[in-house]
Scaffold this active site. Structure first.
Site, PDB file in Angstrom:
ATOM      1  N   CYS A 280      -4.340   3.965   1.722  1.00  0.00           N
ATOM      2  CA  CYS A 280      -4.344   2.536   2.038  1.00  0.00           C
ATOM      3  C   CYS A 280      -5.739   2.171   2.537  1.00  0.00           C
ATOM      4  O   CYS A 280      -6.301   2.882   3.378  1.00  0.00           O
ATOM      5  CB  CYS A 280      -3.301   2.233   3.114  1.00  0.00           C
ATOM      6  SG  CYS A 280      -3.210   0.477   3.553  1.00  0.00           S
ATOM      7  N   LEU A 281      -6.272   1.073   2.023  1.00  0.00           N
ATOM      8  CA  LEU A 281      -7.620   0.669   2.440  1.00  0.00           C
ATOM      9  C   LEU A 281      -7.648   0.246   3.906  1.00  0.00           C
ATOM     10  O   LEU A 281      -8.711   0.228   4.513  1.00  0.00           O
ATOM     11  CB  LEU A 281      -8.123  -0.467   1.538  1.00  0.00           C
ATOM     12  CG  LEU A 281      -8.296  -0.079   0.059  1.00  0.00           C
ATOM     13  CD1 LEU A 281      -8.674  -1.295  -0.777  1.00  0.00           C
ATOM     14  CD2 LEU A 281      -9.351   1.020  -0.098  1.00  0.00           C
TER      15      LEU A 281
ATOM     16  N   HIS B 288       3.760  -0.768  -2.974  1.00  0.00           N
ATOM     17  CA  HIS B 288       2.906  -0.627  -1.778  1.00  0.00           C
ATOM     18  C   HIS B 288       2.350  -2.001  -1.376  1.00  0.00           C
ATOM     19  O   HIS B 288       2.347  -2.352  -0.189  1.00  0.00           O
ATOM     20  CB  HIS B 288       1.781   0.360  -2.106  1.00  0.00           C
ATOM     21  CG  HIS B 288       0.760   0.558  -1.035  1.00  0.00           C
ATOM     22  ND1 HIS B 288       0.579   1.758  -0.379  1.00  0.00           N
ATOM     23  CD2 HIS B 288      -0.184  -0.282  -0.510  1.00  0.00           C
ATOM     24  CE1 HIS B 288      -0.405   1.634   0.507  1.00  0.00           C
ATOM     25  NE2 HIS B 288      -0.888   0.409   0.430  1.00  0.00           N
ATOM     26  N   GLU B 289       1.899  -2.782  -2.370  1.00  0.00           N
ATOM     27  CA  GLU B 289       1.285  -4.092  -2.064  1.00  0.00           C
ATOM     28  C   GLU B 289       2.331  -5.096  -1.594  1.00  0.00           C
ATOM     29  O   GLU B 289       2.074  -5.865  -0.667  1.00  0.00           O
ATOM     30  CB  GLU B 289       0.525  -4.638  -3.289  1.00  0.00           C
ATOM     31  CG  GLU B 289      -0.604  -3.752  -3.797  1.00  0.00           C
ATOM     32  CD  GLU B 289      -1.569  -3.301  -2.722  1.00  0.00           C
ATOM     33  OE1 GLU B 289      -1.758  -4.031  -1.727  1.00  0.00           O
ATOM     34  OE2 GLU B 289      -2.123  -2.190  -2.864  1.00  0.00           O
TER      35      GLU B 289
ATOM     36  N   HIS C 222       3.076  -4.677   1.931  1.00  0.00           N
ATOM     37  CA  HIS C 222       2.082  -5.299   2.832  1.00  0.00           C
ATOM     38  C   HIS C 222       2.495  -6.738   3.161  1.00  0.00           C
ATOM     39  O   HIS C 222       2.255  -7.215   4.273  1.00  0.00           O
ATOM     40  CB  HIS C 222       0.699  -5.334   2.179  1.00  0.00           C
ATOM     41  CG  HIS C 222      -0.130  -4.103   2.415  1.00  0.00           C
ATOM     42  ND1 HIS C 222      -0.477  -3.665   3.670  1.00  0.00           N
ATOM     43  CD2 HIS C 222      -0.718  -3.234   1.551  1.00  0.00           C
ATOM     44  CE1 HIS C 222      -1.232  -2.572   3.570  1.00  0.00           C
ATOM     45  NE2 HIS C 222      -1.388  -2.280   2.295  1.00  0.00           N
TER      46      HIS C 222
ATOM     47  N   GLY D 187      -5.509  -1.673  -5.417  1.00  0.00           N
ATOM     48  CA  GLY D 187      -4.691  -2.820  -5.045  1.00  0.00           C
ATOM     49  C   GLY D 187      -5.182  -3.404  -3.738  1.00  0.00           C
ATOM     50  O   GLY D 187      -5.974  -2.779  -3.018  1.00  0.00           O
TER      51      GLY D 187
ATOM     52  N   GLN E  46      -4.277  -8.015   4.162  1.00  0.00           N
ATOM     53  CA  GLN E  46      -5.328  -7.025   4.472  1.00  0.00           C
ATOM     54  C   GLN E  46      -6.697  -7.682   4.672  1.00  0.00           C
ATOM     55  O   GLN E  46      -7.590  -7.075   5.244  1.00  0.00           O
ATOM     56  CB  GLN E  46      -5.427  -5.962   3.353  1.00  0.00           C
ATOM     57  CG  GLN E  46      -4.209  -5.049   3.295  1.00  0.00           C
ATOM     58  CD  GLN E  46      -4.335  -4.028   2.189  1.00  0.00           C
ATOM     59  OE1 GLN E  46      -4.072  -4.333   1.020  1.00  0.00           O
ATOM     60  NE2 GLN E  46      -4.756  -2.837   2.538  1.00  0.00           N
TER      61      GLN E  46
HETATM   62  O1  K1U Z   1      -3.184  -1.589  -0.517  1.00  0.00           O
HETATM   63  C1  K1U Z   1      -4.145  -0.866  -0.371  1.00  0.00           C
HETATM   64  O2  K1U Z   1      -4.488  -0.529   0.746  1.00  0.00           O
HETATM   65  C2  K1U Z   1      -4.893  -0.342  -1.551  1.00  0.00           C
HETATM   66  C3  K1U Z   1      -4.471   1.054  -1.933  1.00  0.00           C
HETATM   67  C4  K1U Z   1      -3.373   0.978  -2.984  1.00  0.00           C
HETATM   68  C5  K1U Z   1      -2.584   2.215  -3.227  1.00  0.00           C
HETATM   69  C6  K1U Z   1      -3.154   3.459  -3.363  1.00  0.00           C
HETATM   70  C7  K1U Z   1      -2.383   4.569  -3.619  1.00  0.00           C
HETATM   71  C8  K1U Z   1      -1.045   4.439  -3.747  1.00  0.00           C
HETATM   72  C9  K1U Z   1      -0.474   3.209  -3.598  1.00  0.00           C
HETATM   73  C10 K1U Z   1      -1.239   2.100  -3.359  1.00  0.00           C
HETATM   74  C11 K1U Z   1      -5.695   1.778  -2.475  1.00  0.00           C
HETATM   75  O3  K1U Z   1      -6.256   1.374  -3.443  1.00  0.00           O
HETATM   76  S1  K1U Z   1      -6.236   3.190  -1.652  1.00  0.00           S
HETATM   77  C12 K1U Z   1      -7.591   3.775  -2.670  1.00  0.00           C
HETATM   78  C13 K1U Z   1      -7.139   4.478  -3.899  1.00  0.00           C
HETATM   79  O4  K1U Z   1      -6.004   4.852  -4.017  1.00  0.00           O
HETATM   80  C14 K1U Z   1      -8.090   4.703  -5.010  1.00  0.00           C
HETATM   81  C15 K1U Z   1      -9.418   4.401  -4.908  1.00  0.00           C
HETATM   82  C16 K1U Z   1     -10.275   4.636  -5.974  1.00  0.00           C
HETATM   83  C17 K1U Z   1      -9.807   5.163  -7.131  1.00  0.00           C
HETATM   84  C18 K1U Z   1      -8.482   5.473  -7.233  1.00  0.00           C
HETATM   85  C19 K1U Z   1      -7.620   5.240  -6.196  1.00  0.00           C
HETATM   86 ZN    ZN Z   2      -2.326  -0.552   1.667  1.00  0.00          ZN
END
Ligand code: K1U
Ligand code: ZN
Length: 185
Positions: A95-96, A137-138, A141, A46, A51
Site C-alpha cells: 500500500c502506498l 484493495h482500492e 480505501h 492503484g 490517500q
Molecule cells: O492503494 C494503494 O496503496 C496502491 C497499491 C495497490 C495494490 C498493490 C498490491 C496489491 C493490491 C493493491 C500499490 O500500488 S503498492 C505498489 C505496488 O504494488 C507496485 C508498484 C510498482 C510496480 C508494481 C506494483
Molecule cells: Zn492502499
C-alpha cells in the site's frame, strides 16, 4: 497536472468512509488526472482519493506491469462490488500509504464491479488476477479499510508502530524554514 502528497498511515482520513461523487466537473477530472500522475510516479498500480486527502469515492488503477505493454489507466467513480466469486485467492499486498510493508491477504478471486466514468456514464465489468486484487484493495480505501485490517492485532500493531516512527522521523527531517519564513516564526 500535478503530483499530490500521499497520506501515510496512521491518519484519520485513511479510516473515514468517503462520500459518493455527485458533481462531475473539471475539478473531478483534475483530481483523477492528478491521482493517475501520482500513482505512476510512486510507482503504484492503484490509488484511492482518500490517500490524497480527498474523501470522495473515486479510484484509479493500472495493473499493466510489463515494460513495453500499453498502459491501461482506469478511473472508477462510485465503484461498487456487485458480485464476488466463491473461490478465494491469496496475494502479497502492499500500500502506498504503508510503504515497505507487505502481507498476504485472501480475497475473492473474481469480482463484478459497477461504476461511473468522469462523465457520469455507467459501466459494469468483471475483474480477475491482479486487477481483482487491486480493485478490492482500492474500494476498501473508500470505506476506511486498509490491508493491515485483515491481519491479526499483533502484526497490525507492529506495522502501525513502525509507521508512527517513520512519520516522526520524516517530520524531523523536514528542512528548516529559511529567510523571511524563519523570521516570521
Ligand atoms: O492503494 C494503494 O496503496 C496502491 C497499491 C495497490 C495494490 C498493490 C498490491 C496489491 C493490491 C493493491 C500499490 O500500488 S503498492 C505498489 C505496488 O504494488 C507496485 C508498484 C510498482 C510496480 C508494481 C506494483
Ligand atoms: Zn492502499
Amino acid at each position: 497536472m500535478s503530483l499530490r502528497p500521499i497520506l501515510l498511515h496512521p491518519d484519520p482520513r485513511l479510516k473515514a468512509v468517503a462520500k459518493p461523487v455527485t458533481v462531475f466537473d473539471d475539478a473531478l477530472r483534475r483530481l483523477a488526472h492528478d491521482m493517475l500522475d501520482t500513482m505512476y510516479d510512486a510507482p503504484g498500480i492503484g490509488l484511492a482519493a482518500p490517500q490524497v486527502g480527498v474523501l470522495s469515492r473515486m479510484i484509479v488503477m493500472d495493473c499493466v506491469k510489463e515494460e513495453g505493454e500499453t498502459p491501461r489507466p482506469m478511473v472508477l467513480v462510485n465503484p461498487e462490488v456487485v458480485w464476488t466469486s466463491e473461490e478465494k485467492a491469496p496475494y502479497e499486498e502492499g500500500c502506498l500509504s504503508i510503504p515497505e510493508h507487505f502481507a498476504e491477504v485472501t480475497r475473492p478471486r473474481e469480482v463484478e464491479v459497477v461504476w461511473t466514468d468522469l462523465d457520469g456514464q455507467a459501466h459494469q465489468g468483471r475483474f480477475d488476477g491482479l486487477w481483482a486484487v487491486c480493485v478490492q484493495h482500492e474500494i476498501d480505501h473508500l470505506d476506511g479499510t486498509l490491508f493491515i485490517d485483515y491481519l491479526g492485532p499483533i502484526k497490525r500493531g507492529v506495522i502501525t508502530r513502525k509507521m508512527e516512527k517513520l512519520k516522526r522521523d520524516l517530520a524531523r527531517e523536514k528542512p528548516a524554514p529559511k529567510g523571511r519564513e524563519a523570521e516570521r516564526l
